[in-house]
Design a protein around this motif. Structure first.
Motif, PDB file in Angstrom:
ATOM      1  N   TRP A 296     145.491 -14.510  27.943  1.00 30.47           N
ATOM      2  CA  TRP A 296     144.585 -14.632  29.092  1.00 30.47           C
ATOM      3  C   TRP A 296     143.617 -13.465  29.156  1.00 30.47           C
ATOM      4  O   TRP A 296     142.492 -13.609  29.637  1.00 30.47           O
ATOM      5  N   GLY A 297     144.035 -12.311  28.665  1.00 27.80           N
ATOM      6  CA  GLY A 297     143.130 -11.165  28.621  1.00 27.80           C
ATOM      7  C   GLY A 297     141.947 -11.470  27.715  1.00 27.80           C
ATOM      8  O   GLY A 297     140.800 -11.129  28.005  1.00 27.80           O
ATOM      9  N   GLN A 298     142.248 -12.147  26.620  1.00 26.79           N
ATOM     10  CA  GLN A 298     141.168 -12.542  25.710  1.00 26.79           C
ATOM     11  C   GLN A 298     140.294 -13.621  26.355  1.00 26.79           C
ATOM     12  O   GLN A 298     139.064 -13.560  26.298  1.00 26.79           O
ATOM     13  N   ARG A 299     140.924 -14.596  26.979  1.00 24.19           N
ATOM     14  CA  ARG A 299     140.155 -15.676  27.601  1.00 24.19           C
ATOM     15  C   ARG A 299     139.216 -15.136  28.676  1.00 24.19           C
ATOM     16  O   ARG A 299     138.094 -15.616  28.833  1.00 24.19           O
ATOM     17  N   GLY A 300     139.686 -14.126  29.395  1.00 27.31           N
ATOM     18  CA  GLY A 300     138.864 -13.596  30.481  1.00 27.31           C
ATOM     19  C   GLY A 300     137.749 -12.674  30.019  1.00 27.31           C
ATOM     20  O   GLY A 300     136.881 -12.311  30.809  1.00 27.31           O
ATOM     21  N   ASN A 301     137.782 -12.306  28.764  1.00 29.04           N
ATOM     22  CA  ASN A 301     136.820 -11.300  28.309  1.00 29.04           C
ATOM     23  C   ASN A 301     136.005 -11.691  27.084  1.00 29.04           C
ATOM     24  O   ASN A 301     135.216 -10.889  26.598  1.00 29.04           O
ATOM     25  N   PHE A 302     136.198 -12.878  26.571  1.00 30.98           N
ATOM     26  CA  PHE A 302     135.344 -13.334  25.474  1.00 30.98           C
ATOM     27  C   PHE A 302     134.325 -14.302  26.075  1.00 30.98           C
ATOM     28  O   PHE A 302     134.429 -15.503  25.960  1.00 30.98           O
ATOM     29  N   ILE A 303     133.390 -13.698  26.767  1.00 26.57           N
ATOM     30  CA  ILE A 303     132.350 -14.486  27.428  1.00 26.57           C
ATOM     31  C   ILE A 303     131.049 -14.130  26.741  1.00 26.57           C
ATOM     32  O   ILE A 303     130.349 -13.218  27.136  1.00 26.57           O
TER      33      ILE A 303
ATOM     34  N   GLN B  61     145.757   2.911  41.284  1.00 32.46           N
ATOM     35  CA  GLN B  61     145.092   4.024  40.597  1.00 32.46           C
ATOM     36  C   GLN B  61     143.669   4.142  41.127  1.00 32.46           C
ATOM     37  O   GLN B  61     143.227   3.316  41.934  1.00 32.46           O
ATOM     38  N   ASP B  62     142.961   5.111  40.607  1.00 35.61           N
ATOM     39  CA  ASP B  62     141.573   5.393  40.995  1.00 35.61           C
ATOM     40  C   ASP B  62     140.737   4.110  41.070  1.00 35.61           C
ATOM     41  O   ASP B  62     140.519   3.431  40.071  1.00 35.61           O
ATOM     42  N   LYS B  63     140.211   3.819  42.250  1.00 32.93           N
ATOM     43  CA  LYS B  63     139.482   2.560  42.442  1.00 32.93           C
ATOM     44  C   LYS B  63     138.200   2.495  41.598  1.00 32.93           C
ATOM     45  O   LYS B  63     137.657   1.434  41.349  1.00 32.93           O
ATOM     46  N   GLY B  64     137.751   3.664  41.163  1.00 34.88           N
ATOM     47  CA  GLY B  64     136.529   3.694  40.365  1.00 34.88           C
ATOM     48  C   GLY B  64     136.715   3.086  38.983  1.00 34.88           C
ATOM     49  O   GLY B  64     135.733   2.740  38.313  1.00 34.88           O
ATOM     50  N   MET B  65     137.961   2.960  38.559  1.00 35.15           N
ATOM     51  CA  MET B  65     138.179   2.389  37.224  1.00 35.15           C
ATOM     52  C   MET B  65     139.583   1.838  37.146  1.00 35.15           C
ATOM     53  O   MET B  65     140.495   2.491  36.688  1.00 35.15           O
ATOM     54  N   ASN B  66     139.768   0.651  37.631  1.00 39.48           N
ATOM     55  CA  ASN B  66     141.115   0.097  37.667  1.00 39.48           C
ATOM     56  C   ASN B  66     141.089  -1.418  37.561  1.00 39.48           C
ATOM     57  O   ASN B  66     141.352  -2.142  38.514  1.00 39.48           O
ATOM     58  N   SER B  67     140.798  -1.851  36.362  1.00 40.79           N
ATOM     59  CA  SER B  67     140.727  -3.295  36.132  1.00 40.79           C
ATOM     60  C   SER B  67     142.124  -3.843  35.843  1.00 40.79           C
ATOM     61  O   SER B  67     142.939  -3.182  35.206  1.00 40.79           O
ATOM     62  N   PHE B  68     142.368  -5.049  36.304  1.00 40.80           N
ATOM     63  CA  PHE B  68     143.643  -5.704  35.993  1.00 40.80           C
ATOM     64  C   PHE B  68     143.459  -6.781  34.923  1.00 40.80           C
ATOM     65  O   PHE B  68     144.319  -7.628  34.734  1.00 40.80           O
ATOM     66  N   ASN B  69     142.310  -6.731  34.260  1.00 37.79           N
ATOM     67  CA  ASN B  69     142.081  -7.689  33.171  1.00 37.79           C
ATOM     68  C   ASN B  69     141.237  -7.029  32.089  1.00 37.79           C
ATOM     69  O   ASN B  69     140.028  -7.227  32.015  1.00 37.79           O
ATOM     70  N   HIS B  70     141.904  -6.257  31.264  1.00 37.04           N
ATOM     71  CA  HIS B  70     141.246  -5.422  30.260  1.00 37.04           C
ATOM     72  C   HIS B  70     142.060  -5.603  28.988  1.00 37.04           C
ATOM     73  O   HIS B  70     143.215  -5.226  28.951  1.00 37.04           O
ATOM     74  N   TYR B  71     141.521  -6.158  27.941  1.00 39.18           N
ATOM     75  CA  TYR B  71     142.435  -6.561  26.861  1.00 39.18           C
ATOM     76  C   TYR B  71     142.904  -5.436  25.935  1.00 39.18           C
ATOM     77  O   TYR B  71     143.785  -5.640  25.115  1.00 39.18           O
ATOM     78  N   ALA B  72     142.321  -4.244  26.034  1.00 39.26           N
ATOM     79  CA  ALA B  72     142.544  -3.230  24.987  1.00 39.26           C
ATOM     80  C   ALA B  72     144.024  -3.017  24.658  1.00 39.26           C
ATOM     81  O   ALA B  72     144.422  -3.068  23.487  1.00 39.26           O
ATOM     82  N   TYR B  73     144.876  -2.804  25.650  1.00 38.02           N
ATOM     83  CA  TYR B  73     146.290  -2.570  25.345  1.00 38.02           C
ATOM     84  C   TYR B  73     146.996  -3.837  24.865  1.00 38.02           C
ATOM     85  O   TYR B  73     148.130  -3.770  24.374  1.00 38.02           O
ATOM     86  N   GLY B  74     146.322  -4.957  24.979  1.00 38.52           N
ATOM     87  CA  GLY B  74     146.862  -6.209  24.428  1.00 38.52           C
ATOM     88  C   GLY B  74     146.884  -6.200  22.905  1.00 38.52           C
ATOM     89  O   GLY B  74     147.408  -7.132  22.277  1.00 38.52           O
ATOM     90  N   ALA B  75     146.339  -5.141  22.300  1.00 41.30           N
ATOM     91  CA  ALA B  75     146.349  -5.046  20.839  1.00 41.30           C
ATOM     92  C   ALA B  75     147.766  -5.003  20.270  1.00 41.30           C
ATOM     93  O   ALA B  75     147.958  -5.147  19.062  1.00 41.30           O
ATOM     94  N   ILE B  76     148.761  -4.849  21.113  1.00 39.96           N
ATOM     95  CA  ILE B  76     150.154  -4.947  20.653  1.00 39.96           C
ATOM     96  C   ILE B  76     150.427  -6.352  20.098  1.00 39.96           C
ATOM     97  O   ILE B  76     151.370  -6.552  19.315  1.00 39.96           O
ATOM     98  N   GLY B  77     149.605  -7.318  20.456  1.00 41.95           N
ATOM     99  CA  GLY B  77     149.783  -8.686  19.940  1.00 41.95           C
ATOM    100  C   GLY B  77     149.824  -8.711  18.417  1.00 41.95           C
ATOM    101  O   GLY B  77     150.566  -9.486  17.808  1.00 41.95           O
ATOM    102  N   GLU B  78     149.024  -7.854  17.803  1.00 46.55           N
ATOM    103  CA  GLU B  78     148.996  -7.810  16.335  1.00 46.55           C
ATOM    104  C   GLU B  78     150.384  -7.487  15.784  1.00 46.55           C
ATOM    105  O   GLU B  78     150.846  -8.090  14.814  1.00 46.55           O
ATOM    106  N   TRP B  79     151.063  -6.530  16.418  1.00 42.60           N
ATOM    107  CA  TRP B  79     152.386  -6.131  15.918  1.00 42.60           C
ATOM    108  C   TRP B  79     153.419  -7.238  16.168  1.00 42.60           C
ATOM    109  O   TRP B  79     154.287  -7.493  15.331  1.00 42.60           O
ATOM    110  N   LEU B  80     153.303  -7.895  17.305  1.00 48.90           N
ATOM    111  CA  LEU B  80     154.245  -8.991  17.600  1.00 48.90           C
ATOM    112  C   LEU B  80     154.163 -10.063  16.502  1.00 48.90           C
ATOM    113  O   LEU B  80     155.185 -10.562  16.036  1.00 48.90           O
TER     114      LEU B  80
END
Ligand code: BGC
Length: 905
Positions: A452-459, A764-783
């Motif tokens: 879903w992180g990918q779906r929300g960010n590959f626009i 966390q800091d409201k200036g930068m606190n997204s709940f849909n950011h795929y970067a840490y989803g890169a663990i998918g590669e290892w899975l």
């Protein structure tokens, strides 16, 4: 065996290409009798200018004759030169591994777009200017009525906009894409789309209509104001009609079109859309409409941007979601869709004329059940709908999207029906390809969140996040995630398009910026922020992304096309470094983002790993990849030169950061990870470095402390160093920082920060606190590559030869990954009941694999009940690190062995 799934430039029957030698591929079906080792020994493609010619075997465009070999992807068309509008029908047959010829495939086709500037007669048109840097404008409607005197044989609409367009013919929508023509640097390159509109036309009166949104062209962009590329949207369209009697006519946008404003009072990606249904223009896009009150459209100058056929795939609606719960907060109702997503809400409402509904969107709720909006920063993310009062009204915004899980509706009269709101999911229309599941439900939810992180960010471009006033093509994020992305979906078209954006964004001296398309540097507000350099691990996306597309899809054409860009980039690193140290503290330049969001630094976002260490490590890595790319393209001298440069950078790195005793100077986890992953230390020092890395993790309470840069490589480094146990420990960690912490907090996407919300500290800091950011989803590669074991052999990319090497551990009893490759579906699934470990493997036709079956050295391994070494199609290849190796061809295999010691019950 009949070849199937014919593709051209990765797409099925594409319309409107400007690649002069497009690449073809086909798949061989799994043989019905299930025999192993099915493959192709030769092939033949025929291409013709009409279906009749093709059927008759009259290949007037291309007949390859019989070509020996097993190539079935990335086959470059090399027939007659293709002109504008040419339509090509093609088919293929193959000879199998025994030399038997297949049937011909069903025919497929592609069609060329407009290749010459002179093909265009259309002019840019738009409405009178309204709005400004801060004030939005109503959406202009444009129309043209015309008469066709004869029967239509074929009609094409070539169309684009500076801004966004939606188009209709005689009241019917043309195509189903959303946010066309997509985002490029409109000053340099504008994509057009081609639509087959034959069925929408009729003899007699017709009407063509278009409406124009601001989109990326002149809407709010990032944290800047409006009108980044231009001051108002405009349209360029050309309808070409061929009649059954062989004559043609062309209708193009010009000053005879009419324009008016209608019900869409404003439409903006970040701010939202405002629609007043009382201002609708019924019948405006049908013939016979009274447009007397409309103004003449204005002809606007062409600004010289390249007009190119669309690459990639458009954004489309990808499904809808009904709310799972609703709550009443004051006068508002809050609906929960149960999933954080990018898209918008369709409403269905019956209310008196003039009733206005307000829809606000949020990813999370405050403790009191209200929307948490602070993290949206400047994005208003609010839609308004005013009813016309004529019974049930259904409305979905057109030119906006939001990142949300919750919608709050204000202004609803009475108790709303269950289907008053529906979430519409939007993203680039990528073909889903990969699936991963295992015995741990939390990891399965993690995989879902990655998806879903990918779906929300590959626009249209790979964005960092879809909700706040950002949504930019951050290069660092894209680079860390691309390999995972290429498992979940076929992203070859998506990244082929983006690589053009990368090239467009390169500075004359070779630097690659931090966001692509590059809006930060050219923005006056941000001009002083940074030099024209994205910094280490961000700008390196220029090399890492096409390299990954090569690994996953075997695409050397992309590498060849952009080779000069890659070279200029590496040369810019060389020029900017001091004694081969990139981001050297003595250099009077910005050093990059560091290990962004790592938790091992002093307060701030950049982490504790020195920027020059990260810089030099990535300088070495990009240079080494460039050397490999040069070798692949047959540029031997370049390959040698970059290999030597890599050695020089590595020596500089060792000199500056490695201690003779086997430490890395900064001692952070990321410093060890980069040193090991990029092979920057002498071989003999690797064990000591790995030990230190493990110590650093243990000292941190068995938790990672890495940020965007170190995290994606961390589990791979531990696995390669023989400490997969530590990688599994990190994977299963439930306290933050960890991948599963957010999952235990009910996350449905990947969070930007390890600690986006914690019990102790709240948000966390409201200036930068997204709940849909795929970067840490890169663990998918290892899975997928390690837990399930589907790995690419770089020597035979695109899974032509796969390495199937599951590495069970961490208490899992089962894991499985499957992936639709260009050759067919490859699959690896293992299961362990404490006695036996079974591994089921499927290898697609025309490919081979080396399978590592986890087993004790010398112990018996079976395949479908027989000793594996004597099973048909299986060749034993020895033992390696706790696994028995087998070479196999295509087919399905069921291996079994006694459970490895640590998994035995
Ligand atoms: C973005 C990131 C990006 C970063 C650069 C943030 O605002 O959301 O994901 O990579 O800036 O450090």
């Amino acid at each position: 065996m009949k070849p199937a799934s014919l593709r051209c430039e990765y797409l099925s029957n594409p319309l409107g290409l400007d690649v002069l030698q497009p690449r073809l591929s086909w798949m061989l079906p799994l043989p019905e009798d299930g025999h192993r080792g099915a493959g192709q020994s030769a092939w033949q493609v025929l291409a013709a200018s009409s279906p009749e010619r093709l059927a008759a075997g009259n290949a007037d465009l291309w007949d390859t004759g019989r070509v020996e070999g097993d190539a079935s992807v990335q086959i470059r068309y090399a027939g007659q030169p293709l002109a504008s509008r040419v339509r090509v029908w093609w088919k293929v047959r193959v000879w199998d591994e025994t030399g038997a010829a297949s049937e011909w495939s069903d025919p497929a086709q592609w069609e060329m777009g407009l290749l010459e500037k002179g093909d265009w007669q259309a002019e840019w048109i738009g409405a009178p200017l309204a709005g400004g840097r801060r004030a939005q404008i109503p959406v202009p409607y444009l129309r043209k009525e015309f008469t066709l005197e004869r029967e239509v044989a074929r009609a094409r609409l070539y169309i684009t906009a500076r801004g966004l367009y939606e188009c209709s013919l005689n009241g019917e929508p043309v195509g189903d894409s959303v946010f066309a023509p997509g985002w490029t640097d409109y000053r340099k390159r504008i994509q057009y789309q081609v639509h087959d509109v034959t069925a929408l036309l009729r003899p007699g009166a017709n009407a063509l209509g278009a409406i124009l949104g601001d989109g990326w062209y002149c809407g709010y962009l990032g944290w800047f104001q409006r009108q980044f590329y231009g001051e108002r949207p405009s349209l360029l369209a050309q309808l070409e009609v061929e009649f059954t009697d062989g004559t043609r006519s062309v209708l193009a946008t010009d000053g005879t079109w009419k324009t008016a404003f209608g019900p869409i009072l404003e439409a903006d990606f970040l701010m939202g859309e405002t629609y007043d249904a009382r201002h609708e223009l019924p019948g405006w896009d049908r013939p016979g409409f009274d447009a007397a009150a409309w103004n003449a459209a204005l002809v606007l100058p062409d600004e010289g941007a390249l007009r190119v056929a669309m690459r990639g795939t458009p954004v489309r609606r990808q499904g809808q979601i009904a709310p799972i719960t609703r709550s009443v907060v004051g006068n508002d109702r809050i609906f929960d869709f149960g999933q954080n997503l990018a898209g918008r809400v369709r409403i269905k409402v019956t209310a008196p004329a003039g009733t206005t509904l307000r829809l606000r969107h949020a990813e999370v709720l405050n403790a009191d059940g209200t929307l948490y909006l602070d993290n949206l920063r400047g994005a208003r993310a609010t839609d308004y709908y005013t009813c016309k009062g004529s019974g049930e009204e259904v409305w979905e915004p057109r030119f906006t999207f939001h990142g949300f899980r919750y919608v709050e509706v204000n202004g609803l009269p009475g108790e709303p029906a269950a289907d008053v709101v529906t979430a519409i999911v939007l993203h680039s229309d990528m073909e889903p390809t990969g699936q991963f599941t295992c015995s741990d439900p939390l990891l399965n939810q993690l995989q879902k969140n990655i998806h879903w992180g990918q779906r929300g960010n590959f626009i249209d471009v790979p964005t960092d996040c879809p909700q706040r006033d950002e949504r930019l093509g951050w290069t660092g994020d894209a680079q860390v995630f691309i390999r995972t992305a290429a498992f979940n979906f076929n992203v070859a078209p998506f990244f082929t398009k983006w690589q053009n954006d990368v090239a467009d964004s390169q500075s004359p001296s070779g630097e690659i910026p931090m966001v692509i398309p590059n809006v930060i540097l050219s923005s006056t507000i941000a001009a002083e922020m940074h030099p024209p350099d994205g910094g280490p691990a961000w700008s390196d996306a220029a090399v890492i992304c096409p390299w990954t597309v090569y690994l996953c899809y075997g695409d050397t054409a992309l590498l060849a096309e952009h080779y000069a860009t890659l070279q200029r980039f590496v040369h810019s690193l060389e020029a900017a470094s001091i004694q081969h140290i990139r981001s050297h503290p003595d250099a009077d330049a910005w050093g990059g983002f560091g290990d962004w969001l790592a938790l091992d630094g002093s307060p701030g976002c950049e982490g504790g790993t020195p920027k020059d260490l990260i810089g030099t490590a990535f300088f070495a890595y990009s240079t080494r990849l460039l050397s490999r790319i040069a070798a692949l393209l047959g540029k031997e001298a370049d390959a040698a030169r970059y290999a030597a440069l890599f050695e020089t950078v590595r020596a500089a790195y060792q000199h500056r950061y490695l201690t003779p005793g086997g430490l890395v100077a900064s001692g952070t986890q990321t410093a060890y990870v980069l040193t090991l992953h990029f092979d920057l230390a002498p071989e003999a020092q690797r064990p000591a470095l790995l030990k230190e890395l493990v110590r650093a993790i243990e000292r941190n309470g068995n938790k990672l402390s890495t940020g965007f840069v170190g995290t994606s490589y961390l589990p791979h480094v531990l696995t390669r160093g023989g400490r997969i146990d530590v990688a599994y420990r990190l994977l299963h960690q439930k306290q933050w920082p960890s991948w599963l912490y957010a999952v235990t907090q009910g996350a449905t996407t990947i969070w930007e920060r390890w600690d986006g919300w914690t019990k102790e500290r709240g948000f966390q800091d409201k200036g930068m606190n997204s709940f849909n950011h795929y970067a840490y989803g890169a663990i998918g590669e290892w899975l997928t590559t390690t837990v399930a074991g589907l790995e690419i052999d770089p020597a035979a990319p695109a899974y032509k030869h796969a390495i199937i090497r599951p590495q069970p551990g961490g208490g899992l009893t089962q894991a499985r990954a499957s992936l639709k490759t260009q050759y067919g579906e490859i699959c690896s699934g293992w299961e362990c009941d404490g006695q036996t470990l079974s591994l089921e493997v499927t290898v697609p036709p025309n490919t081979t694999a080396t399978v590592y079956v986890p087993a004790k050295a010398g112990a018996g391994v079976t395949e479908s009940g027989r000793p594996a070494e004597s099973a048909p199609g299986v060749t034993a290849a020895g033992w390696e690190a706790g696994a028995a190796l087998y070479h196999v061809g295509s087919g399905t295999y069921r291996f079994a062995a006694a459970a490895p010691e640590d998994m035995a019950s």
